[in-house]
Design a protein around this motif. Sequence first.
Motif, PDB file in Angstrom:
ATOM      1  N   LEU A 271       0.877  -1.158   0.000  1.00  0.00           N
ATOM      2  CA  LEU A 271       0.000   0.000   0.000  1.00  0.00           C
ATOM      3  C   LEU A 271       0.921   1.216   0.000  1.00  0.00           C
ATOM      4  CD1 LEU A 271      -2.492  -0.907   2.923  1.00  0.00           C
ATOM      5  CD2 LEU A 271      -2.605  -1.677   0.563  1.00  0.00           C
ATOM      6  N   TRP A 272       0.905   2.008  -1.070  1.00  0.00           N
ATOM      7  CA  TRP A 272       1.703   3.232  -1.142  1.00  0.00           C
ATOM      8  C   TRP A 272       0.798   4.406  -0.825  1.00  0.00           C
ATOM      9  CZ3 TRP A 272       6.894   3.124  -1.645  1.00  0.00           C
ATOM     10  CH2 TRP A 272       7.463   1.927  -2.114  1.00  0.00           C
ATOM     11  N   LYS A 273       1.241   5.267   0.083  1.00  0.00           N
ATOM     12  CA  LYS A 273       0.344   6.309   0.587  1.00  0.00           C
ATOM     13  C   LYS A 273       0.950   7.695   0.517  1.00  0.00           C
ATOM     14  CE  LYS A 273      -1.320   3.000   3.958  1.00  0.00           C
ATOM     15  NZ  LYS A 273      -1.566   2.789   5.387  1.00  0.00           N
ATOM     16  N   LEU A 274       0.087   8.672   0.254  1.00  0.00           N
ATOM     17  CA  LEU A 274       0.530  10.067   0.198  1.00  0.00           C
ATOM     18  C   LEU A 274      -0.596  10.984   0.672  1.00  0.00           C
ATOM     19  CD1 LEU A 274       2.572  12.285  -0.920  1.00  0.00           C
ATOM     20  CD2 LEU A 274       1.226  12.190  -3.007  1.00  0.00           C
ATOM     21  N   GLU A 275      -0.255  11.904   1.569  1.00  0.00           N
ATOM     22  CA  GLU A 275      -1.189  12.972   1.941  1.00  0.00           C
ATOM     23  C   GLU A 275      -0.422  14.288   1.857  1.00  0.00           C
ATOM     24  OE1 GLU A 275      -3.249  12.603   5.671  1.00  0.00           O
ATOM     25  OE2 GLU A 275      -3.693  10.480   5.361  1.00  0.00           O
ATOM     26  N   SER A 276      -1.043  15.308   1.269  1.00  0.00           N
ATOM     27  CA  SER A 276      -0.386  16.613   1.134  1.00  0.00           C
ATOM     28  C   SER A 276      -1.405  17.729   1.244  1.00  0.00           C
ATOM     29  CB  SER A 276       0.270  16.760  -0.242  1.00  0.00           C
ATOM     30  OG  SER A 276       1.370  15.921  -0.360  1.00  0.00           O
ATOM     31  N   PHE A 277      -0.957  18.874   1.720  1.00  0.00           N
ATOM     32  CA  PHE A 277      -1.798  20.065   1.585  1.00  0.00           C
ATOM     33  C   PHE A 277      -0.950  21.312   1.432  1.00  0.00           C
ATOM     34  CE2 PHE A 277      -1.874  19.966   6.429  1.00  0.00           C
ATOM     35  CZ  PHE A 277      -1.217  21.160   6.637  1.00  0.00           C
ATOM     36  N   VAL A 278      -1.571  22.327   0.843  1.00  0.00           N
ATOM     37  CA  VAL A 278      -0.999  23.670   0.832  1.00  0.00           C
ATOM     38  C   VAL A 278      -1.958  24.505   1.652  1.00  0.00           C
ATOM     39  CG1 VAL A 278      -0.354  25.658  -0.552  1.00  0.00           C
ATOM     40  CG2 VAL A 278      -0.028  23.352  -1.462  1.00  0.00           C
ATOM     41  N   GLY A 292       4.553   7.368   2.314  1.00  0.00           N
ATOM     42  CA  GLY A 292       5.133   6.133   2.830  1.00  0.00           C
ATOM     43  C   GLY A 292       4.451   4.899   2.288  1.00  0.00           C
ATOM     44  N   PHE A 293       4.721   3.781   2.928  1.00  0.00           N
ATOM     45  CA  PHE A 293       4.121   2.524   2.483  1.00  0.00           C
ATOM     46  C   PHE A 293       3.822   1.602   3.651  1.00  0.00           C
ATOM     47  CE2 PHE A 293       8.715   1.534   2.403  1.00  0.00           C
ATOM     48  CZ  PHE A 293       8.738   0.356   3.142  1.00  0.00           C
ATOM     49  N   GLU A 294       3.023   0.606   3.320  1.00  0.00           N
ATOM     50  CA  GLU A 294       2.734  -0.480   4.243  1.00  0.00           C
ATOM     51  C   GLU A 294       2.917  -1.746   3.420  1.00  0.00           C
ATOM     52  OE1 GLU A 294      -0.978   0.130   6.279  1.00  0.00           O
ATOM     53  OE2 GLU A 294      -1.033  -1.907   7.057  1.00  0.00           O
ATOM     54  N   TYR A 295       3.810  -2.630   3.856  1.00  0.00           N
ATOM     55  CA  TYR A 295       4.021  -3.888   3.145  1.00  0.00           C
ATOM     56  C   TYR A 295       3.656  -5.018   4.088  1.00  0.00           C
ATOM     57  CZ  TYR A 295       6.097  -7.678   0.521  1.00  0.00           C
ATOM     58  OH  TYR A 295       6.264  -8.849  -0.172  1.00  0.00           O
ATOM     59  N   THR A 296       2.834  -5.950   3.626  1.00  0.00           N
ATOM     60  CA  THR A 296       2.372  -7.008   4.528  1.00  0.00           C
ATOM     61  C   THR A 296       2.909  -8.378   4.119  1.00  0.00           C
ATOM     62  OG1 THR A 296       0.359  -5.730   4.885  1.00  0.00           O
ATOM     63  CG2 THR A 296       0.339  -7.999   5.644  1.00  0.00           C
ATOM     64  N   PHE A 297       3.479  -9.063   5.112  1.00  0.00           N
ATOM     65  CA  PHE A 297       3.867 -10.467   4.936  1.00  0.00           C
ATOM     66  C   PHE A 297       2.699 -11.297   5.458  1.00  0.00           C
ATOM     67  CE2 PHE A 297       7.720  -8.036   5.660  1.00  0.00           C
ATOM     68  CZ  PHE A 297       8.563  -8.488   4.654  1.00  0.00           C
ATOM     69  N   LEU A 311       6.430   2.372   6.871  1.00  0.00           N
ATOM     70  CA  LEU A 311       7.438   3.420   6.843  1.00  0.00           C
ATOM     71  C   LEU A 311       6.784   4.676   6.274  1.00  0.00           C
ATOM     72  CD1 LEU A 311      10.573   3.939   7.233  1.00  0.00           C
ATOM     73  CD2 LEU A 311      10.723   3.639   4.771  1.00  0.00           C
ATOM     74  N   GLU A 312       6.931   5.791   7.014  1.00  0.00           N
ATOM     75  CA  GLU A 312       6.344   7.042   6.531  1.00  0.00           C
ATOM     76  C   GLU A 312       7.289   8.203   6.823  1.00  0.00           C
ATOM     77  OE1 GLU A 312       1.618   5.820   7.020  1.00  0.00           O
ATOM     78  OE2 GLU A 312       2.436   7.313   8.378  1.00  0.00           O
ATOM     79  N   TYR A 313       7.349   9.135   5.879  1.00  0.00           N
ATOM     80  CA  TYR A 313       8.157  10.326   6.070  1.00  0.00           C
ATOM     81  C   TYR A 313       7.230  11.536   6.188  1.00  0.00           C
ATOM     82  CZ  TYR A 313      11.307  14.217   5.302  1.00  0.00           C
ATOM     83  OH  TYR A 313      11.979  15.397   5.456  1.00  0.00           O
ATOM     84  N   GLN A 314       7.419  12.307   7.263  1.00  0.00           N
ATOM     85  CA  GLN A 314       6.567  13.472   7.527  1.00  0.00           C
ATOM     86  C   GLN A 314       7.358  14.745   7.226  1.00  0.00           C
ATOM     87  OE1 GLN A 314       6.043  12.940  11.722  1.00  0.00           O
ATOM     88  NE2 GLN A 314       4.869  11.051  11.523  1.00  0.00           N
TER      89      GLN A 314
END
Lengths: 409, 274
Positions: A271-278, A292-297, A311-314
Motif C-alpha cells: 500500500l503506497w500512501k501520500l497525503e499533502s496540503f498547501v 510512505g508505504f505499508e508492506y504485509t507479509f 514506513l512514513e516520512y513526515q
Amino acid sequence: MKDSSCLILKFLLLGLIGLYALIGTDNTIADNQELDIRGNVAFQLRGFTQDALWADQNSSDVESSISGEWEVRWRSEDNSQRVSFIPFARWDENDDKRSHFDLREAYWAYKNGEIELLFGVNRIFWGVTESVHLVDVINQTDLVEDLDQEDKLGQPMISLALQKDWGLLSFYLLPYFRERSFPGVNGRLRAESPVDADNAKYESGNKRKHLDFALRYSHYFGDIDLGLHYFNGTNRDPRLGVGANNSDVVLNYDQIEQIGLDLQYTRGSWLWKLESFVRDGYEESFFASIAGFEYTFYQVFEGAGDVGVLLEYQYDNRSSYEAATSADNDVFIGARWVLNNMQDGSILAGVVVDNKTSEAFYSIEAESRLKEDVVLELQVRLIAHSEPGESFHPFSRDNYIQLQINRFF
Amino acid sequence: MSLIKKYIVDIRLIVFISALLGIQLDINTVLAESLEEKGFNLAARSDRSDRGFGDSETEMTMILRNAAGKSASRTLRFTTLEVPDESIGDKSLILFSTPRDIEGTALLSHAKMLAPDNQWLYLPALKRVKRISSKNKSGPFVGSEFAFEDFTASELNKFKYSYLKQEVCENLTCDVIERTPLYDNSGYTKQIAWVDSTDYQLRKIEFYDRKGSLLKELIFEDYRIYEEKYWRPHRLVMKNLQTKKSSDLVYGEYKFKVGLTDIDFVKGRLPGLR
C-alpha cells in the motif's frame, strides 16, 4: 465549579452503567428492530514510570479513569432516514480537564438515491496514512483522550453528499467551532504552563460561530484511491501564545484556507500512501506532506497471522509563526502484527524519530478479546532523546504503560 | 494412485463407447479435452443454475472451534449484487454485528476473475475507509477456517476444471470435478468438488494445500430453494483436517431482489451503513 462538573460526569457514567445493567448482555430489545442501543464502559489504568516534571502535576504514579460511550441508532424501515446519538463521558481521578463529556454524534440523515443530507453532530475521517492524519481536518482533536490525536470531538454540521458513478462529492457547512481539549493543571502530558482553555482568541470576529466550509471529492481508479479537498475556516490546530499574566498558555485559533490530496496505490502486498496540503495560514502559505508505504507479509511463521511493515516520512515547511507541529521532518517506522485468531489479537508498535533533533516517540498498542464482550488493551508511550525546547520535551517524564478493559453491551 | 485408476476406468469406457459407435479416436487429445470440457460444463451448469438472482441479503453466524473444543462466534450480514457479465465477478458486502467490539466493521468486495479483487475495509472506531490488498487470498477470514478465497472464488472462470467420476453422495448422485485455481496467490493446488446431478448444487469440496496434501473439507448442508429456482445451503461446515479446527457458517433466511443497486456497493456509502 470543578466539583459540580465532576459530579455531573459521575452521574452520567453511573447512568450509563445503570443502563447497561438494565439492558444487560441480552440485547433482544435492540435486535430486529429499527432502534439499536449499544455501548461500552471502560476502566483505564495508567502507570507513569517517572515523577511529574512540572509543578502542580499530580504526584501519584498511577492514574485511574472510567469512560463510557452509549450508541443509539435508529433507521427508518425504507432505509431513507437514520439517526445517530452517541454521548461519551470520561471521569479521571486526577485531572479535572480530562474528566469531560462530549457528543460524538447526534445527527439525522436523509438519503434519496444519489443524495444524502445530514444535519447535526458527526465525525468524518479523511486520509490514508497511519502516523499523522494530515488531511483529516473536519473534526477537532480530543487531545486529553490520547496523544495520538485519533480521538475526535463531534463537529456540528450540515453536509450534502452526492454519490455518482464518477465518485463521491461532499459539501460541509460547519457553523460552530469546537476547541481542542487540553490537560488541566493537575494532569500529566501537558506543557510547563497549563493551557488557559477558557480564554481562547480568534482571528475571526465571529469567534466560534464563524461559518467554516469544506468540499471533498473521493473515488478510486483501478488500484488508485484518490481524495481531494478544500477547507476554508477556523484552524483546528491552535497557535500557542503567552497569556496576559505571563504564566498561562493562550490558544489562538486562526482563519486558514487549504487544498489537499490523499492518495493510495494498492498493489500486491504494497500500500503506497501520500497525503499533502498547501495551507494559507496565519502569516504565510506553507506545504505539508506525508508519504510512505505499508508492506504485509501474509501468514508468517506458517501460521494464520500477518505482519505489516510501515514506513512514513513526515514533512512540513511552516515557520514558527504558525501553529506548531512536531511532524516537520520525521520518520515513522512501525510494524503491525495481526494474529487472525479467535480473539482477534493484534499488536502495533512504532517509533517516530525527528531527523534534526533525534528525539523519538515510541508507541505500542496491543489488544485482544478476553471473552465475547470484553476486550483488553495495552498501550505504551515513551519519549526518548528529548532536550528542552524540543517538541516532546514537556512530556519527557510522562512515559506510561496503560491497561484498559472494555466491556461492551 | 487411485486417481490414476479412476482415469483409466474412464478411458476404457470412452474407448469402448467410441468403438461401439464406430468412431476413430486419437485417444490422448480427445480424452484430455473431453474431461476438461465435461468438468467445465458441469461446473457451468451448476454456476448458471443461479443466474438471475439479482441481489440477495442474509444474516449469518460463524462459529469457530479449536481442537480443544473452545468456540467463539461472529454474526454478520451478507449482501450480494449479481453482475450478469461472467467475465466480471459479483459485488458483495459483509457487515459485522458481533462480537460487539467490531460491530459496524464492513468489508466491501468487487470481485474480478483473474485480476485481484478490489476490497475496502470500514473501521468504525475511526470511521475510516481503508483500501486493502486482496493478495491475501489464502489468509483466514476473521480467524476462521474459511480463507478469503473461499468466499470470493466461487466464480466459474476462476478455475480450470477436469471431470473425475460420478458417485453416490448421501442420497443423491454426484459428479466429481477437480478444479484448479487460475488466479494468483491461492493457497490451494487443487480442489475436488462434488456437484449433485439433480439440482446441480455443490455438496462437498476437498481443499489441497500448496504441498498437495489434503487440508480442509467443506460440507454444504440444509439446501433450501427460493423463488422455485435458487438453491442456497444454510449450513456450511469447514473442517481443517490438519489442525482439527473447524468453522460452521449458519445462514438465516435469504431475501432476494431487495432492490440493491451499484450505489449500495461503493466505498463512499460504508460510513452510513448503520
